[in-house]
Write a protein that holds these residues in place. Sequence first.
Motif, mmCIF file in Angstrom:
data_model
loop_
_atom_site.group_PDB
_atom_site.id
_atom_site.type_symbol
_atom_site.label_atom_id
_atom_site.label_comp_id
_atom_site.label_asym_id
_atom_site.label_seq_id
_atom_site.Cartn_x
_atom_site.Cartn_y
_atom_site.Cartn_z
ATOM 1 N N GLU A 1 -85.009 -16.440 -19.933
ATOM 2 C CA GLU A 1 -84.543 -16.082 -18.592
ATOM 3 C C GLU A 1 -84.880 -14.641 -18.222
ATOM 4 O OE1 GLU A 1 -80.486 -16.330 -15.883
ATOM 5 O OE2 GLU A 1 -80.291 -16.263 -18.065
ATOM 6 N N PHE A 2 -84.700 -13.725 -19.177
ATOM 7 C CA PHE A 2 -84.962 -12.318 -18.899
ATOM 8 C C PHE A 2 -86.150 -11.783 -19.710
ATOM 9 C CE2 PHE A 2 -80.383 -12.768 -17.921
ATOM 10 C CZ PHE A 2 -80.417 -12.381 -16.593
ATOM 11 N N ARG B 1 -88.001 -8.429 -19.046
ATOM 12 C CA ARG B 1 -87.132 -7.525 -18.286
ATOM 13 C C ARG B 1 -86.659 -6.385 -19.192
ATOM 14 N NH1 ARG B 1 -84.827 -10.194 -13.781
ATOM 15 N NH2 ARG B 1 -86.389 -11.701 -13.056
ATOM 16 N N ASP C 1 -85.786 -2.438 -15.196
ATOM 17 C CA ASP C 1 -85.735 -3.480 -14.171
ATOM 18 C C ASP C 1 -84.305 -3.810 -13.766
ATOM 19 O OD1 ASP C 1 -88.652 -4.127 -14.232
ATOM 20 O OD2 ASP C 1 -88.171 -4.716 -16.292
ATOM 21 N N ASN D 1 -88.716 -3.311 -6.590
ATOM 22 C CA ASN D 1 -88.020 -4.404 -7.266
ATOM 23 C C ASN D 1 -87.023 -3.845 -8.270
ATOM 24 O OD1 ASN D 1 -87.656 -7.261 -7.905
ATOM 25 N ND2 ASN D 1 -88.573 -6.740 -9.868
ATOM 26 N N ALA E 1 -82.594 -4.526 -9.970
ATOM 27 C CA ALA E 1 -81.218 -4.963 -9.756
ATOM 28 C C ALA E 1 -80.269 -3.966 -10.399
ATOM 29 C CB ALA E 1 -80.986 -6.358 -10.340
ATOM 30 N N ARG F 1 -81.742 -4.653 -5.381
ATOM 31 C CA ARG F 1 -80.436 -5.242 -5.089
ATOM 32 C C ARG F 1 -79.328 -4.469 -5.801
ATOM 33 N NH1 ARG F 1 -79.117 -9.813 -6.979
ATOM 34 N NH2 ARG F 1 -80.700 -10.024 -8.605
ATOM 35 N N SER G 1 -80.051 -11.920 -12.332
ATOM 36 C CA SER G 1 -81.105 -12.919 -12.468
ATOM 37 C C SER G 1 -81.740 -13.277 -11.130
ATOM 38 C CB SER G 1 -80.534 -14.190 -13.109
ATOM 39 O OG SER G 1 -79.738 -14.906 -12.166
ATOM 40 N N ASP G 2 -82.855 -13.983 -11.220
ATOM 41 C CA ASP G 2 -83.532 -14.455 -10.007
ATOM 42 C C ASP G 2 -82.703 -15.507 -9.277
ATOM 43 O OD1 ASP G 2 -85.635 -12.783 -10.569
ATOM 44 O OD2 ASP G 2 -86.820 -14.326 -11.590
ATOM 45 N N ARG G 3 -81.731 -16.107 -9.968
ATOM 46 C CA ARG G 3 -80.867 -17.092 -9.315
ATOM 47 C C ARG G 3 -80.025 -16.459 -8.221
ATOM 48 N NH1 ARG G 3 -77.275 -18.931 -13.873
ATOM 49 N NH2 ARG G 3 -77.874 -16.934 -14.782
ATOM 50 N N SER H 1 -81.095 -13.968 -6.180
ATOM 51 C CA SER H 1 -82.052 -13.120 -5.464
ATOM 52 C C SER H 1 -81.649 -12.802 -4.033
ATOM 53 C CB SER H 1 -83.438 -13.784 -5.469
ATOM 54 O OG SER H 1 -83.376 -15.071 -4.873
ATOM 55 N N HIS I 1 -76.598 -9.522 -2.434
ATOM 56 C CA HIS I 1 -76.821 -8.074 -2.364
ATOM 57 C C HIS I 1 -75.695 -7.414 -1.580
ATOM 58 C CE1 HIS I 1 -78.789 -4.227 -1.767
ATOM 59 N NE2 HIS I 1 -78.758 -4.380 -0.465
#
Length: 263
Positions: free
Chosen positions: A10-11, A14, A82, A133, A135, A179, A242-244, A246, A249
């Motif tokens: 998943e990461f 990262r 990241d 990019n 988070a 984000r 995570s990208d889930r 996205s 924010h």
Amino acid sequence: MMPARIDPLEFQGRRVVVTGGTKGAGRATVERFVAGGARVLTAARNGVGNPAGARLVEADLTTSEGVLRLAEAAMEILGGVDVLVHVLGGSASPGGGFAALTDDHWRAELDLNLFAAVRLDRALLPQMISRGNGAVIHVSSIQRRLPLHDSTTAYAAAKAALTTYSKALSKEIGPKGVRVNVVSPGWIYTEAADALMARIAASTGGTPETARQSVLNALGGIPLGRPAQPEEVAELIAFLASDRASAIHGAEHVIDGGTIPTV
């Protein structure tokens, strides 16, 4: 209480920095990112307690020098960041209400719970912005809304400031691709919670059990019937990174078992 199924990819790739990553929810957060395939860096004031699979930097993040040391290590060891997660926080002030708090107590609470995040953001966010990019997750507390006046006034005020700062930051850097979200836990089963109970007991002449009940009474109880586990907080943080998530924010995400009694 690690989730039964974690995607080990998943990461992958990262680069993650977690503050406060050697104990409690911070350690669980480090372990969650490592389990998801991330390269993780954390820090400790005394340089001990490194979670398996992560790199550890000895740095006191309540100081400008310590923050700079961690930021430089992140660029040197990871080559960039990241995901930046600020879990560092807590309260060491005495009980006894506002009159028991000196300027030194207030300064210490602000350095730990607000300025550590502000300074590290200032050091590491520019490279996220330049890539367009990233988070950022700041861990605040429900005490920003439900302060315990006898024991954690300065802590609660610092967390309120952190939450407001986070919202302002999200408006500024969201359009640049980074984000920002806030996680606000209620009571968590951690060593810090035990230390707080002992400190309240010492100031009131009671026991840790009576202190625990006094905190529950002040909070109005926990409808779910229990505090959160560190791993549950870590899972929320991982989701937000995570990208889930996205499209999530500039929001505050409460994990308190229903403690806050209003919508």
